[in-house]
Design a protein around this motif. Structure first.
Motif, PDB file in Angstrom:
ATOM      1  N   SER A   3     -33.430 -15.203  45.745  1.00 64.26           N
ATOM      2  CA  SER A   3     -34.131 -16.369  46.489  1.00 64.26           C
ATOM      3  C   SER A   3     -35.454 -16.257  45.884  1.00 64.26           C
ATOM      4  CB  SER A   3     -34.320 -15.980  48.034  1.00 64.26           C
ATOM      5  OG  SER A   3     -34.923 -14.785  47.919  1.00 64.26           O
ATOM      6  N   ILE A   4     -35.828 -17.632  45.544  1.00 65.53           N
ATOM      7  CA  ILE A   4     -37.083 -17.907  44.830  1.00 65.53           C
ATOM      8  C   ILE A   4     -37.820 -19.119  45.629  1.00 65.53           C
ATOM      9  CG2 ILE A   4     -38.049 -18.756  42.673  1.00 65.53           C
ATOM     10  CD1 ILE A   4     -35.421 -18.011  41.417  1.00 65.53           C
ATOM     11  N   VAL A   5     -39.203 -18.738  45.739  1.00 63.24           N
ATOM     12  CA  VAL A   5     -39.888 -19.870  46.135  1.00 63.24           C
ATOM     13  C   VAL A   5     -40.215 -20.926  44.912  1.00 63.24           C
ATOM     14  CG1 VAL A   5     -42.340 -20.775  47.043  1.00 63.24           C
ATOM     15  CG2 VAL A   5     -41.094 -18.741  47.831  1.00 63.24           C
ATOM     16  N   PRO A  23     -26.611 -18.238  43.759  1.00 64.25           N
ATOM     17  CA  PRO A  23     -25.233 -17.325  44.108  1.00 64.25           C
ATOM     18  C   PRO A  23     -25.408 -16.071  43.242  1.00 64.25           C
ATOM     19  CG  PRO A  23     -24.913 -19.421  43.087  1.00 64.25           C
ATOM     20  CD  PRO A  23     -26.107 -19.405  43.276  1.00 64.25           C
ATOM     21  N   ASN A  24     -25.977 -16.099  42.310  1.00 63.18           N
ATOM     22  CA  ASN A  24     -25.698 -14.728  41.568  1.00 63.18           C
ATOM     23  C   ASN A  24     -26.849 -13.744  41.787  1.00 63.18           C
ATOM     24  OD1 ASN A  24     -27.460 -16.948  40.125  1.00 63.18           O
ATOM     25  ND2 ASN A  24     -27.740 -15.511  38.604  1.00 63.18           N
ATOM     26  N   ASP A  25     -26.084 -12.299  41.987  1.00 65.73           N
ATOM     27  CA  ASP A  25     -26.889 -11.294  42.378  1.00 65.73           C
ATOM     28  C   ASP A  25     -27.863 -10.848  41.298  1.00 65.73           C
ATOM     29  OD1 ASP A  25     -26.286 -11.321  44.941  1.00 65.73           O
ATOM     30  OD2 ASP A  25     -24.440 -10.200  44.288  1.00 65.73           O
ATOM     31  N   ALA A  53     -29.015 -22.877  53.598  1.00 69.71           N
ATOM     32  CA  ALA A  53     -29.061 -22.622  52.106  1.00 69.71           C
ATOM     33  C   ALA A  53     -28.549 -21.438  51.706  1.00 69.71           C
ATOM     34  CB  ALA A  53     -30.347 -22.833  52.004  1.00 69.71           C
ATOM     35  N   LYS A  54     -28.819 -20.536  52.334  1.00 74.08           N
ATOM     36  CA  LYS A  54     -28.379 -19.191  52.048  1.00 74.08           C
ATOM     37  C   LYS A  54     -26.994 -19.134  51.978  1.00 74.08           C
ATOM     38  CE  LYS A  54     -32.164 -16.494  53.808  1.00 74.08           C
ATOM     39  NZ  LYS A  54     -33.031 -15.519  54.803  1.00 74.08           N
ATOM     40  N   ALA A  55     -26.206 -19.894  53.161  1.00 73.02           N
ATOM     41  CA  ALA A  55     -24.683 -19.808  53.276  1.00 73.02           C
ATOM     42  C   ALA A  55     -24.220 -20.753  52.084  1.00 73.02           C
ATOM     43  CB  ALA A  55     -24.227 -20.353  54.776  1.00 73.02           C
ATOM     44  N   LEU A  56     -24.570 -21.789  51.861  1.00 74.45           N
ATOM     45  CA  LEU A  56     -24.271 -22.432  50.364  1.00 74.45           C
ATOM     46  C   LEU A  56     -24.274 -21.584  49.268  1.00 74.45           C
ATOM     47  CD1 LEU A  56     -26.014 -25.888  51.286  1.00 74.45           C
ATOM     48  CD2 LEU A  56     -23.459 -25.281  51.426  1.00 74.45           C
ATOM     49  N   ALA A  59     -21.598 -19.447  49.133  1.00 82.86           N
ATOM     50  CA  ALA A  59     -20.416 -20.199  48.700  1.00 82.86           C
ATOM     51  C   ALA A  59     -20.349 -20.790  47.410  1.00 82.86           C
ATOM     52  CB  ALA A  59     -20.193 -21.579  49.869  1.00 82.86           C
ATOM     53  N   GLY A  60     -21.342 -20.239  46.535  1.00 78.09           N
ATOM     54  CA  GLY A  60     -21.208 -20.487  45.146  1.00 78.09           C
ATOM     55  C   GLY A  60     -21.933 -21.959  44.655  1.00 78.09           C
TER      56      GLY A  60
END
Length: 246
Positions: A3-5, A23-25, A53-56, A59-60
């Motif tokens: 996650s990025i602002v 999506p990439n860790d 947004a996190k859920a998306l 989901a990739g």
């Protein structure tokens, strides 16, 4: 998930602090990923929108939860929310600039495939996303959740590129079934590919876990419906898979 602002500045020096989720860790070589803009309700960039947004991202998708008001401002006061929303609706140039900045910044993310983008919106954000489609923005799909379906700029034949999905509550008093019928007429006249789901016994704001409380606090006809919220979200995921990943 990263996650990025994602901060960008308007011409009149309003700092917009949108939240980007990848999506990439780790810093892998993932690229050409489909991407989704998420436009919030009139409350602003709440945790509800960030959670979606996190859920998306899980989901990739590369997902951008968009700050429309500046400095990530949020409120639970309907009067303040209305004032902030109407300031943008009454100044289409300001609204258009903020939408375009969000779109351009998401397109520019290295991992994003600019040819595989969609927009998703809730309430006021639904109006924003639908107007992007009406304006002919290069999107594969647009999803509206309990969105405002009316517009000052009706769709014109040959302009709309996005396929549209509308998730709507039957008992929505802020966007009535008459508004839904008018939207159908507009879309049919413009030969737009669209689908509308109308959920029985469902009020405005049905996706937002805070809707019932916000409604009571503000004397507004809102209600969270967790069963419908899940069904509508699954409908949206299936839609996004088809238009962005096929």
């Amino acid at each position: 998930m990263q996650s990025i602002v994602l901060n960008y500045i308007t011409e009149d020096d309003v700092s917009l602090n949108s939240c980007l989720y990848l999506p990439n860790d780790e810093n892998t070589d993932v690229e050409n990923l489909p991407a989704v803009l998420l436009f919030p309700e009139w409350w602003g960039l709440t945790e509800h929108i960030k959670d979606k947004a996190k859920a998306l991202a899980k989901a990739g998708y590369v997902a951008l939860a968009v700050d429309m008001y500046g400095n990530g401002r949020v409120t639970s006061d309907a009067q303040i929310a209305s004032e902030r929303m109407n300031e943008l609706l009454q100044h289409p140039d300001l609204l258009s600039e903020r939408v375009q900045l969000a779109y351009n910044n998401l397109r520019a993310v290295a991992e994003v495939n600019p040819n595989k983008m969609a927009a998703l919106g809730f309430c006021f954000g639904g109006r924003v996303a639908l107007d992007m489609a009406r304006d002919g923005v290069d999107l594969c799909g647009v999803v509206s959740f309990h969105g405002m379906l009316n517009t000052q700029t009706p769709a014109q034949k040959g302009v709309v590129k996005a396929e549209i999905l509308v998730e709507h509550g039957q008992l929505d008093s802020m966007c009535t079934l008459q508004n839904v019928d008018e939207f159908r007429t507009e879309m049919d006249a413009a030969d737009v590919k669209y689908h509308i789901d109308v959920f029985p016994d469902t009020k405005h704001g049905f996706t937002n876990p805070q809707a019932t409380e916000n409604g009571k606090r503000n004397g507004a006809d809102l209600a969270y419906n967790p069963v419908v919220a899940e069904q509508a979200w699954n409908n949206a995921l299936a839609f996004l898979t088809r238009v962005l990943k096929a």
